[in-house]
Design an enzyme around this catalytic site. Structure first.
Site, short mmCIF file in Angstrom:
data_model
loop_
_atom_site.label_atom_id
_atom_site.label_comp_id
_atom_site.label_asym_id
_atom_site.label_seq_id
_atom_site.Cartn_x
_atom_site.Cartn_y
_atom_site.Cartn_z
N LYS A 97 -2.81 -5.65 -4.01
CA LYS A 97 -2.29 -5.86 -2.66
C LYS A 97 -0.82 -5.45 -2.68
O LYS A 97 -0.01 -6.04 -3.40
CB LYS A 97 -2.43 -7.31 -2.24
CG LYS A 97 -1.92 -7.59 -0.83
CD LYS A 97 -1.94 -9.08 -0.52
CE LYS A 97 -1.31 -9.33 0.84
NZ LYS A 97 -1.10 -10.79 1.08
N GLY A 158 4.00 -17.16 6.22
CA GLY A 158 4.36 -18.55 5.98
C GLY A 158 4.79 -19.32 7.21
O GLY A 158 5.11 -20.51 7.13
#
Length: 259
Positions: A97, A158
Site C-alpha cells: 500500500k 484518523g
C-alpha cells in the site's frame, strides 16, 4: 455475497483493517477475529522486519491474514519505493500500500510523489494499492499504470469525519474499472455500509475500530455493516433505478450526486 477479488486473490470479507492504536497484540488479534477481515495493513516502519515476531506481525500470521504492508512515513516517492522493497524481502509479499505524505501532521497523500512511487513499483512487479486523494483524474492515471486498486480518502486520515468526499468518490466509482477501496476517515459502521452501497469494492478502517470503547464489539458492527452494504448494492437500491429513469445524461449525473 460475491467474492472480493484483489490482485488475483479472492476474499469473503470486504473489510480491510489497520493495525495501529491497539492496546496490545492480543487486543488486535481479538478485534480482527471479530471483524472477519482477511486483509490487514501495517506500517513497514512499525514492525520487526527481521524476525516478524512482534505484536503486529505474529498475530496476523497466526490468523492467516493476508498482509498489506504500507509505506506510511515516506515523504517522497524514493522513500516509498525503498520501504516497499524492504517489506517484500522481509515479509515475502509483493503487496504494498503506497502512502506518501510529507506533512506528518495531516498525513494527506502527496499526489505527484504518490504517482511516481506507484509507477516505479508497478514496474518492479509489486501489487500496488494506492492511497490517494479523491481525484478522478489521478485515480484514472493510477489505473492506467496498472495498480491493483485505488484507495481514495473519504476524509482526512484518523479524523472519523466520514464520507466528506462522497460526490468525488461517486465519480471515481463510476469511471474506474479497477477496484476502488474507500480509505481514511470512515468513523462509523453506517459509513462503511454507505461506501459499499455506492459500489466500493471494500473499505479500509482503523481508528474507528481501534479507538472505540470496545474494539471487539465495534469490529462486529463493521462486519455486519459491510455485509449489509454489499448486499444492498448487489440487490440494487431503489434510488439506482430512479436514476436510470432520468430523461437526460445531465439529469442522471445530478441525481447520482443526490443519492
Amino acid at each position: 455475497m460475491d467474492k472480493l477479488v484483489l490482485a488475483g486473490q479472492e476474499f469473503d470479507s470486504r473489510l480491510i483493517v489497520g493495525t495501529g492504536k491497539y492496546a496490545s497484540g492480543q487486543a488486535l488479534a481479538d478485534s480482527i477475529k471479530a471483524s472477519g477481515s482477511q486483509i490487514a495493513t501495517m506500517a513497514v516502519k512499525r514492525v520487526d522486519m527481521e524476525h516478524a515476531t512482534d505484536d503486529i506481525i505474529k498475530p496476523l500470521r497466526e490468523l492467516g491474514v493476508t498482509l498489506m504492508p504500507n509505506t506510511s512515513g515516506a515523504r517522497t516517492a524514493k522513500e516509498a519505493v525503498y520501504a516497499a522493497h524492504l517489506a517484500r524481502e522481509a515479509l515475502g509479499t509483493d503487496w504494498i500500500k503506497v502512502e506518501v505524505h510529507p506533512d506528518q501532521k495531516y498525513l494527506l497523500p502527496d499526489t505527484i510523489e504518490t504517482y511516481e512511487a506507484c509507477k516505479q513499483l508497478v514496474a518492479d512487479g509489486f501489487k500496488v494499492f494506492a492511497y490517494c486523494q479523491a481525484d478522478l483524474c489521478l485515480c484514472k492515471g493510477l489505473e492506467e499504470l496498472g495498480v491493483a486498486a485505488v484507495m481514495p480518502l473519504g476524509s482526512p486520515i484518523g479524523s472519523a469525519k466520514g464520507l466528506q468526499t462522497e460526490p468525488f468518490l461517486k465519480l471515481i466509482l463510476k469511471e474506474c474499472r479497477c477496484p476502488v477501496i474507500v480509505d481514511a476517515g470512515i468513523g462509523a459502521p453506517s459509513e462503511a455500509a454507505r461506501s459499499l452501497e455506492m459500489g466500493a469494492a471494500a473499505v479500509m478502517v482503523n481508528t474507528a475500530i481501534a479507538a472505540s470503547g470496545d474494539p471487539v464489539v465495534m469490529s462486529r458492527a463493521f462486519r455486519a455493516a459491510c455485509e449489509a452494504g454489499r448486499l444492498g448494492y448487489e440487490a440494487g437500491l431503489a434510488s439506482q433505478f430512479e436514476t436510470a429513469r432520468a430523461t437526460s445524461p445531465m439529469e442522471q449525473f445530478l441525481n447520482s450526486l443526490k443519492d
